[in-house]
Design a protein around this motif. Structure first.
Motif, mmCIF file in Angstrom:
data_model
loop_
_atom_site.group_PDB
_atom_site.id
_atom_site.type_symbol
_atom_site.label_atom_id
_atom_site.label_comp_id
_atom_site.label_asym_id
_atom_site.label_seq_id
_atom_site.Cartn_x
_atom_site.Cartn_y
_atom_site.Cartn_z
ATOM 1 N N MET A 80 1.283 6.896 2.478
ATOM 2 C CA MET A 80 0.903 6.036 3.477
ATOM 3 C C MET A 80 1.604 6.526 5.075
ATOM 4 S SD MET A 80 -1.101 3.530 4.125
ATOM 5 C CE MET A 80 -1.486 2.109 5.215
ATOM 6 N N TYR A 125 -1.996 0.677 -4.398
ATOM 7 C CA TYR A 125 -1.307 -0.137 -3.981
ATOM 8 C C TYR A 125 -0.418 -0.637 -5.366
ATOM 9 C CZ TYR A 125 -4.731 -3.443 -5.672
ATOM 10 O OH TYR A 125 -5.715 -3.917 -6.491
ATOM 11 N N VAL A 177 -12.739 3.977 1.548
ATOM 12 C CA VAL A 177 -11.364 4.532 1.525
ATOM 13 C C VAL A 177 -10.736 4.097 -0.070
ATOM 14 C CG1 VAL A 177 -8.933 3.732 2.178
ATOM 15 C CG2 VAL A 177 -10.738 3.956 3.899
ATOM 16 N N VAL A 220 0.926 -1.198 0.026
ATOM 17 C CA VAL A 220 0.086 -0.115 0.038
ATOM 18 C C VAL A 220 0.927 1.327 -0.044
ATOM 19 C CG1 VAL A 220 -1.698 1.186 1.359
ATOM 20 C CG2 VAL A 220 -1.897 -1.276 1.130
ATOM 21 N N LEU A 260 -7.813 3.224 -2.017
ATOM 22 C CA LEU A 260 -6.268 2.807 -1.890
ATOM 23 C C LEU A 260 -5.461 2.624 -3.116
ATOM 24 C CD1 LEU A 260 -5.552 1.241 0.897
ATOM 25 C CD2 LEU A 260 -6.136 -1.027 -0.244
ATOM 26 N N ALA A 320 -0.337 9.447 6.243
ATOM 27 C CA ALA A 320 -1.789 8.839 6.810
ATOM 28 C C ALA A 320 -1.827 7.967 8.082
ATOM 29 C CB ALA A 320 -2.271 7.846 5.523
ATOM 30 N N MET A 351 -6.716 1.684 11.166
ATOM 31 C CA MET A 351 -6.928 1.910 9.663
ATOM 32 C C MET A 351 -7.883 1.111 9.000
ATOM 33 S SD MET A 351 -3.491 3.838 8.972
ATOM 34 C CE MET A 351 -3.968 4.482 7.215
ATOM 35 N N THR A 352 -7.890 -0.230 9.738
ATOM 36 C CA THR A 352 -8.831 -1.499 8.890
ATOM 37 C C THR A 352 -9.623 -2.002 9.673
ATOM 38 O OG1 THR A 352 -7.039 -3.032 9.180
ATOM 39 C CG2 THR A 352 -6.689 -1.607 7.251
ATOM 40 N N TRP A 400 -3.031 6.263 0.893
ATOM 41 C CA TRP A 400 -4.508 5.954 1.502
ATOM 42 C C TRP A 400 -5.199 7.277 1.362
ATOM 43 C CZ3 TRP A 400 -5.503 1.748 4.205
ATOM 44 C CH2 TRP A 400 -6.663 1.613 5.295
ATOM 45 N N ASN A 401 -6.418 7.167 0.518
ATOM 46 C CA ASN A 401 -6.964 8.242 0.184
ATOM 47 C C ASN A 401 -6.401 9.418 -0.360
ATOM 48 O OD1 ASN A 401 -9.618 7.559 0.908
ATOM 49 N ND2 ASN A 401 -9.558 8.150 3.067
#
Length: 623
Positions: free
Chosen positions: A140, A187, A183, A132, A185, A143, A167-168, A135-136
């Motif tokens: 990362m 990656y 969200v 990843v 993502l 975030a 976060m998850t 994030w948005n």
């Protein structure tokens, strides 16, 4: 998440109910919260003024705004023991369908997807091992730091670890809700960049917020109720249970298989034998296996929690003792990563299994206030602390006398069982009773602490629920909370022993002796590099052997058959009185000791020395 928000907004508390919640929070924090001076100093917070402001604004707030404001006050304390738990209609967990873990590869931090629920993500490219990157739209690293600022970790390592986990997946009753409904993502897989949109979903899950009960199977000599012996990060414990249910259903099947077998020693399956796993009667809390490393073959005991859902602390302790007896004796890796704590006695009792020295339990203190004086005067289990609290009126001392939760004899009742070298692995999610275990491990010089983070979670207290306090404290100021809402509070703070005598655990935590940053191979291949690092530390140390066989007493004398390795001499004590001594070599040596005056409860203590250093001990009951 939209339907979830509309449901809770339609079930608002009355203004009087909200006022009750604020009033009871003020009583807990001002009158009982043991860390209040420390938190004010270290984090520049004023929770009491925040509560007063919240009370003045109650008519202006919606239901979600009220809960978020009250939660932020508690989160601002950065204390995972001291929580506001939302009313019981806020059930379940918010979940994105993936788990993400941090590792370091070639000096670069990466965030890897380690678990997926394919039917929730709906993205065939989002696979285990994906890295990843955003994030948005936010890198990362940034975030994670932003989300960590919303969490209650006591230090940077703990905040980042909890921020990443949240976060998850997050328990609805104990976390601020996600700001977003989904969200976005970004990656990478195999050098190719992908994007995916993951919606937040809520699924039902029970949330046991109790601390213990009077029927718990506690060790002999414990007079306190189990609810007074808890040191637990409830949020981590609930998340652990949910992740086990979602991502390790085979462990639940194993638990059911063990329960059905009803055997004292469960039989291993073919798959367990191939993986070097030893079957256990306590699969919820323990996993034992043999690991082969370049430095040798060692035992690996994973302790997932010190909180027994069935409250059978004694059964847990007995199973640990059994497992360390059948694991390799040349070295043991104790692994408490992700362990949010549980019953303090469960953690401190285990320390004696690995050291020849007597264990000193960590002493605990109340804050000195009018309310703690009243509490200790009304609840029998706390009365030993009352004289020092009363003295504070004239001395001005901020804290009571520091006393252990139970007698020192309780956590020295069995003695050393494992005589090989031991290494302890920790991370930033270790908390409370696990912090206490790691502190005791370090303070008693049992072996090196190998951390995958720079610190443990730093939870240094004994925690009580508002409901347990109210039930114990007849005539006290606590009142029932509305709609199943709950509070937990750090009531007594713990202090370290040994070379760090008097140092609090809260916020400071346990700094490891050695650090190993998790690698991609660790995250994806069952911690292979971490096990190698632990193996190297074990190989630098010396395994010992101290076994004892009893002969038949005659004329007040008894011959012992003492088997030793890497031990120069052995001294024997009967009920603390010296009764014999002998030089030893590797192998078997006979030792004649005097046992005149022994009773059915008498115990022989053998101490093995390497030169002048005490390196092994063994307790041997005569009956």
């Amino acid at each position: 998440m939209p339907e979830f928000r509309s449901h809770v907004e339609a079930s608002a508390l009355t203004q009087a109910q909200r006022a009750t919640l604020v009033d009871q929070a003020e009583i807990l924090i001002e009158g009982l919260y043991v860390h209040l001076p420390l938190k004010r100093a270290m984090h520049a917070v004023d929770p009491l003024q925040s509560l007063r402001l919240l009370r003045s604004r109650l008519p202006l707030l919606t239901e979600p705004e009220f809960h978020a404001a009250l939660q932020r006050i508690f989160l601002g304390l950065r204390d995972l023991h001291t929580n506001y738990i939302l009313p019981d209609r806020y059930t379940g967990f918010a979940f994105l369908g993936i788990l993400v873990e941090r590792c370091v590869e070639a000096g670069r931090t990466q965030w890897l997807v380690t678990k997926t629920f394919d039917h929730l993500t709906g993205d065939p490219d989002l696979v285990v091992g994906a890295e990843v990157t955003h994030w948005n739209g936010t890198p990362m690293a940034i975030a994670v730091e932003r989300n960590a600022a919303r969490e209650a970790g006591s230090n940077k390592a703990a905040s980042l670890a909890r921020g990443l986990e949240n976060m998850t997946i997050r328990p609805v009753r104990m976390s601020l809700p996600p700001d977003e409904d989904w969200v976005d993502l970004t990656y990478r897989v195999g050098g190719v960049e992908h994007e995916s949109r993951l919606p937040w979903r809520v699924f039902e899950s029970t949330s046991d917020v109790g601390g213990g009960d009077a029927d718990a199977g506690l060790p002999t000599g414990i007079e306190s109720p189990a609810s007074h012996l808890v040191g637990l990060d409830l949020k981590t414990e609930l998340s652990r249970r949910v992740k086990r249910r979602l991502f390790a259903p085979s462990s639940l099947k194993e638990e059911a298989r063990v329960e059905r077998s009803n055997l004292d020693v469960p039989r291993s399956t073919k798959a367990q034998q191939e993986a070097g796993i030893l079957p256990t009667t306590r699969p919820t809390e323990l996993k034992a296996r043999t690991v082969a490393t370049p430095s040798g073959t060692f035992g690996h005991l994973r302790i997932f929690t010190f909180f027994m859902e069935d409250r059978q602390v004694g059964a847990f302790i007995e199973e640990v003792a059994r497992l360390i007896g059948v694991l390799p004796q040349d070295g043991l890796i104790l692994d408490v990563r992700g362990n949010g704590g549980g019953f303090v006695v469960a953690s401190e009792f285990l320390l004696q299994f690995f050291t020849p020295r007597r264990v000193r339990p960590e002493p605990m203190q109340f804050i000195n206030t009018r309310l703690t004086a009243d509490l200790c005067g009304r609840v029998a289990d706390y009365r030993d602390w009352k004289p020092s609290i009363d003295e504070s009126i004239t001395t001005g001392a901020p804290f009571s006398r520091a006393l252990p939760l139970y007698s020192e004899n309780v956590v020295n009742d069995v003695g050393q069982l494992y005589h090989g070298p031991v290494v302890l692995i920790t991370d930033a999610l270790c908390y409370s009773a696990t912090d206490i275990f790691a502190a005791g491990f370090q303070d008693h010089s049992i072996g090196p602490v190998l951390g995958v983070d720079d610190n443990t979670g730093a939870g240094g207290a004994n925690v009580l629920t508002h409901e347990d306090l109210r039930a114990d404290w007849t005539g006290g100021p606590l009142r029932p909370l509305p709609s199943g809402a709950a509070y937990r509070v750090s009531l007594r703070r713990c202090l370290r022993v040994g070379d760090r005598f008097g140092q609090p655990v809260e916020d400071l935590g346990i700094v490891p002796d050695e650090t190993h940053r998790l690698t991609r191979r660790d995250v994806m291949e069952d911690n292979v590099d971490l096990m190698e690092a632990a193996g190297r530390l074990l190989a630098e140390r010396t395994p010992r052997v101290l076994e004892v066989g009893l002969g038949t007493p005659s004329n007040g004398r008894l011959t012992l058959s003492v088997q030793t390795a890497a031990i120069d001499s052995v001294d024997a004590y009967l009920d603390g009185r010296p009764v014999g001594s002998t030089a030893t070599q590797d192998g078997t040596t006979e030792l004649d000791v005097g046992v005149a005056g022994a009773t059915p409860d008498s115990v022989l203590r053998l101490e093995g020395f390497d030169g002048d250093d005490l390196v092994a001990s063994r307790l041997v009951p005569l009956q």
